[in-house]
Design a protein around this motif. Structure first.
Motif, mmCIF file in Angstrom:
data_model
loop_
_atom_site.group_PDB
_atom_site.id
_atom_site.type_symbol
_atom_site.label_atom_id
_atom_site.label_comp_id
_atom_site.label_asym_id
_atom_site.label_seq_id
_atom_site.Cartn_x
_atom_site.Cartn_y
_atom_site.Cartn_z
ATOM 1 N N ARG A 80 47.090 29.235 33.802
ATOM 2 C CA ARG A 80 46.382 30.726 33.953
ATOM 3 C C ARG A 80 46.135 31.341 32.554
ATOM 4 O O ARG A 80 45.178 32.318 32.585
ATOM 5 N N THR A 81 46.688 30.904 31.500
ATOM 6 C CA THR A 81 46.414 31.903 30.294
ATOM 7 C C THR A 81 45.950 30.971 29.276
ATOM 8 O O THR A 81 45.841 31.465 28.010
ATOM 9 N N LEU A 82 45.246 29.963 29.510
ATOM 10 C CA LEU A 82 44.853 28.881 28.548
ATOM 11 C C LEU A 82 43.538 29.366 28.043
ATOM 12 O O LEU A 82 43.250 29.167 26.812
ATOM 13 N N ILE A 83 42.643 29.855 28.982
ATOM 14 C CA ILE A 83 41.487 30.473 28.428
ATOM 15 C C ILE A 83 41.412 31.755 28.082
ATOM 16 O O ILE A 83 41.235 32.751 28.626
ATOM 17 N N THR A 84 41.470 31.864 26.605
ATOM 18 C CA THR A 84 41.684 33.025 25.790
ATOM 19 C C THR A 84 40.712 32.865 24.865
ATOM 20 O O THR A 84 40.117 31.707 24.452
ATOM 21 N N ARG A 85 40.377 33.971 24.049
ATOM 22 C CA ARG A 85 39.350 33.952 22.908
ATOM 23 C C ARG A 85 39.859 33.273 21.940
ATOM 24 O O ARG A 85 39.034 32.446 21.509
ATOM 25 N N PRO A 86 41.101 33.212 21.423
ATOM 26 C CA PRO A 86 41.212 32.286 20.262
ATOM 27 C C PRO A 86 41.188 30.660 20.699
ATOM 28 O O PRO A 86 40.627 30.047 20.153
ATOM 29 N N ASN A 87 41.765 30.497 22.100
ATOM 30 C CA ASN A 87 41.452 29.162 22.522
ATOM 31 C C ASN A 87 40.023 28.611 22.575
ATOM 32 O O ASN A 87 39.565 27.376 22.365
ATOM 33 N N VAL A 88 39.175 29.576 22.938
ATOM 34 C CA VAL A 88 37.858 29.373 23.072
ATOM 35 C C VAL A 88 37.064 29.213 21.889
ATOM 36 O O VAL A 88 36.437 28.180 21.832
ATOM 37 N N GLU A 89 37.520 29.905 20.873
ATOM 38 C CA GLU A 89 36.888 29.780 19.478
ATOM 39 C C GLU A 89 37.254 28.338 19.020
ATOM 40 O O GLU A 89 36.433 27.851 18.344
ATOM 41 N N LYS A 90 38.512 28.065 19.350
ATOM 42 C CA LYS A 90 39.059 26.564 18.840
ATOM 43 C C LYS A 90 38.220 25.626 19.623
ATOM 44 O O LYS A 90 37.800 24.644 18.930
ATOM 45 N N LEU A 91 38.005 25.926 20.909
ATOM 46 C CA LEU A 91 37.115 24.713 21.624
ATOM 47 C C LEU A 91 35.860 24.692 21.248
ATOM 48 O O LEU A 91 35.268 23.768 21.332
ATOM 49 N N ILE A 92 35.057 25.631 20.635
ATOM 50 C CA ILE A 92 33.911 25.537 20.111
ATOM 51 C C ILE A 92 33.630 24.662 19.000
ATOM 52 O O ILE A 92 32.787 23.924 18.647
ATOM 53 N N ILE A 144 32.662 19.648 26.298
ATOM 54 C CA ILE A 144 33.384 20.789 26.475
ATOM 55 C C ILE A 144 34.658 20.428 27.331
ATOM 56 O O ILE A 144 35.744 20.997 26.933
ATOM 57 N N VAL A 145 34.464 19.714 28.413
ATOM 58 C CA VAL A 145 35.649 19.386 29.223
ATOM 59 C C VAL A 145 36.587 18.508 28.491
ATOM 60 O O VAL A 145 37.776 18.611 28.686
ATOM 61 N N GLN A 146 36.173 17.767 27.640
ATOM 62 C CA GLN A 146 37.048 16.775 26.874
ATOM 63 C C GLN A 146 37.677 17.561 25.842
ATOM 64 O O GLN A 146 39.028 17.534 25.551
ATOM 65 N N ALA A 147 37.073 18.604 25.144
ATOM 66 C CA ALA A 147 37.880 19.536 24.271
ATOM 67 C C ALA A 147 38.793 20.326 25.164
ATOM 68 O O ALA A 147 40.133 20.436 24.702
ATOM 69 N N LEU A 148 38.675 20.796 26.108
ATOM 70 C CA LEU A 148 39.698 21.526 27.104
ATOM 71 C C LEU A 148 40.708 20.899 27.289
ATOM 72 O O LEU A 148 41.562 21.228 27.457
ATOM 73 N N VAL A 149 40.512 19.409 27.833
ATOM 74 C CA VAL A 149 41.498 18.493 28.213
ATOM 75 C C VAL A 149 42.570 18.602 26.828
ATOM 76 O O VAL A 149 43.841 18.910 27.038
ATOM 77 N N SER A 150 41.885 18.264 25.813
ATOM 78 C CA SER A 150 42.693 18.148 24.455
ATOM 79 C C SER A 150 43.574 19.406 24.329
ATOM 80 O O SER A 150 44.767 19.466 23.768
ATOM 81 N N LEU A 151 42.977 20.372 24.400
ATOM 82 C CA LEU A 151 43.368 21.934 24.180
ATOM 83 C C LEU A 151 44.481 22.162 25.028
ATOM 84 O O LEU A 151 45.525 22.542 24.841
ATOM 85 N N PHE A 152 44.306 21.738 26.405
ATOM 86 C CA PHE A 152 45.388 21.815 27.373
ATOM 87 C C PHE A 152 46.652 21.141 26.875
ATOM 88 O O PHE A 152 47.684 21.810 27.068
ATOM 89 N N VAL A 153 46.682 19.738 26.598
ATOM 90 C CA VAL A 153 47.924 19.196 26.499
ATOM 91 C C VAL A 153 48.338 19.642 25.140
ATOM 92 O O VAL A 153 49.560 19.904 25.061
ATOM 93 N N GLU A 154 47.468 19.852 24.089
ATOM 94 C CA GLU A 154 48.210 20.541 22.793
ATOM 95 C C GLU A 154 48.895 21.653 23.006
ATOM 96 O O GLU A 154 49.857 21.836 22.163
ATOM 97 N N SER A 155 48.257 22.736 23.825
ATOM 98 C CA SER A 155 49.017 23.975 24.045
ATOM 99 C C SER A 155 50.198 23.618 24.706
ATOM 100 O O SER A 155 51.238 24.520 24.410
ATOM 101 N N GLY A 156 50.331 22.885 25.834
ATOM 102 C CA GLY A 156 51.634 22.783 26.368
ATOM 103 C C GLY A 156 52.754 22.073 25.630
ATOM 104 O O GLY A 156 53.802 22.651 25.443
#
Length: 514
Positions: A80-92, A144-156
């Motif tokens: 629920r908290t993954l989509i934040t501005r710092p994470n979106v900037e990292k995803l870009i 974008i979805v691939q980057a979001l998957v990597s960000l999801f695993v890394e954030s966990g």
């Protein structure tokens, strides 16, 4: 109810007068909506599914030894908290979207678009998550979805490490604080015991125990003193009437052998040697023995001087039979024991009196000692609990690093869509037709309200408030009736044509999307 139906019928008859205007506007609105829907750009959706496995074999095995966090709750909060501005900037940066956002305004627009479009959908309690994003370009949506998957695993993983590090740092800080508090409490307790050593005793005895022990020792010492005094008095009575035999005068009065006094001095010196092995020079028993020895030596010198004055030609060394000498030696030992016991009785009496004089301070001292002990025990208990928790946290970190308590599995990798997911034109076309019909009906109603007309006598009488004497009816001739029928058929054909056109456009869109 009848009045309501009458009003509705009046509005319908008023709208019927402007039916052609409404039908024309419905055609215009419907066709315009259809073209707008058809011209909407296609958006492709890329999706990926991730399963978070939190059922590790180590968790039940390490239960009670290591910290067991609520992994399911942490994963739910992360989703629920993954989509934040710092994470979106990292995803870009991860999805290589920087070339399309060169200016700050473009970058802000891109961040806002991604924040609105990124979706993380959970599937109940199974820890199965679907990550999705829609974009006009399928390759970009997949990146974008691939980057979001990597960000999801890394954030966990990073979140767990950060939580563990923060917890260990906090526990270390608390342990350091309690170490300082524990040291201060120990110093206070030590100083208190040093100040009140006489009342506290050796730690295993309290004030009452010390009083009872000193009283018992005093009674025992008094009893032994009385026995020693009786023994001494008995020896003195036995020696009454004995006369010594004198020998030649020695050059030194102290070297004269007086068996009675010499025996007592020898016994006292032996007793003094034994006391010096156990006590210091300031001990009351040692001081008393030395005082008795000095008194006996002075008495010996006086007796020698007295015998010298009586007869200068007489010998000076008194001598007696061996039995008398042995009795005098025993008497000297009895005198020494009496002196020692008198010093012991005096010392025990002094100690007992000192304890009794300090009885008023006892409640205050005991209360202070209880408070100090309670503070020390609380700090010690908290310190030991924190140390145990630190070891449990260390074990939990090692368990996470070695065994992998949480495992992220990519069930479906990010897909490359070949069909657009939006807009759903097959659904939007009928909706545009309904909106067009609604717009036509609304226009007809609006015109009927702007240009009202009376369609019956009753409405005319209610509005003008005057009596209506009569009404002239229109009698339709065959030509007028035929014209009305043609108008109804034309209107019905217009409505049916509109429906057919909307249905045809919907079918065409379905064929194109299929």
């Amino acid at each position: 109810m009848e009045e309501l139906f009458s009003q509705i019928a009046g509005h319908v008859r008023g709208m019927w007068r402007f039916r052609w205007w409404g039908l024309a506007f419905a055609w215009i609105a419907g066709i315009t909506g259809g073209f707008v829907i058809y011209s909407m750009p296609d958006r492709y959706e890329s999706t990926a599914r991730i399963y978070v496995d939190t059922q590790s074999v180590l968790r039940p095995l390490m239960s009670g030894l290591a910290v067991q966090p609520n992994i399911d709750q942490q994963i739910a909060i992360l989703s629920r908290t993954l989509i934040t501005r710092p994470n979106v900037e990292k995803l870009i940066t991860m999805a290589d979207l920087d070339p399309g956002a060169r200016t700050p305004a473009q970058r802000e627009a891109l961040i806002a678009e991604l924040t609105r479009g990124l979706q993380i959908r959970g599937a109940g309690r199974n820890n199965l998550f679907t990550l999705a994003y829609q974009d006009a370009h399928p390759e970009r949506a997949q990146r974008i979805v691939q980057a979001l998957v990597s960000l999801f695993v890394e954030s966990g993983l990073v979140g767990k490490r950060q939580d563990s590090t923060s917890a260990r740092r906090f526990i270390d800080e608390q342990i350091a604080g309690y170490e300082q508090k524990l040291g201060e409490a120990e110093n206070r307790l030590k100083d208190f015991r040093l100040r009140n050593m006489a009342l506290l005793g050796d730690g295993g005895r309290d004030y009452v125990s010390q009083m009872a022990e000193l009283s018992a020792q005093l009674r025992q010492a008094e009893l032994e003193l009385k026995e020693a005094q009786n023994s001494r008095d008995s020896l003195k009575r036995q020696l009454v009437g004995e006369e010594p035999v004198l020998l030649a005068q020695p050059p030194n009065p102290l070297s004269v052998a007086l068996p009675e006094i010499d025996g007592r001095i020898d016994a006292l010196k032996k007793n003094l040697d034994g006391l010096l092995l156990r006590y210091t020079d300031e001990h009351p028993d040692i001081v008393g023995v030395r005082r008795v020895i000095a008194q006996l030596e002075e008495q010996k010198q006086k007796e020698v001087e007295a015998m010298r004055k009586v007869d200068t030609g007489a010998p000076w060394a008194p001598n007696a039979n061996p039995v008398v000498q042995q009795m005098k030696i025993s008497l000297a030992e009895a005198e020494a024991r009496v002196a020692s016991l008198e010093a012991r009785v005096a010392e025990f009496g002094s100690r007992l009196a000192q304890l009794r004089s300090s009885a008023e301070l006892l409640p205050k001292i005991e209360a202070e000692q209880t408070q100090l002990n309670r503070d020390y025990e609380v700090h010690k208990r908290n310190y030991e609990a924190l140390v145990a928790r630190r070891e449990s946290a260390n074990m939990s970190v090692e368990m996470t690093a070695q065994g992998g308590v949480t495992e992220f599995r990519v069930i479906d990798p990010p897909s490359l869509p070949n069909k657009p997911a939006a807009p759903n034109r097959a659904l939007l076309m009928p909706l545009a037709g309904l909106i067009g019909l609604g717009a036509g009906i609304a226009l007809a109603f609006l015109l009927s309200q702007l240009r009202p007309a009376f369609d019956n006598v009753r409405s005319l009488r209610e509005i003008i408030g005057l009596p209506v004497l009569g009404a002239v009816s229109l009698v339709a001739d065959p030509v007028l009736q035929k014209r009305r029928r043609r108008g109804l058929l034309a209107f019905g054909g217009g409505v049916a044509g509109f429906i057919v056109v909307v249905a045809g456009m919907t079918a065409m869109v379905q064929l194109l999307q299929g």
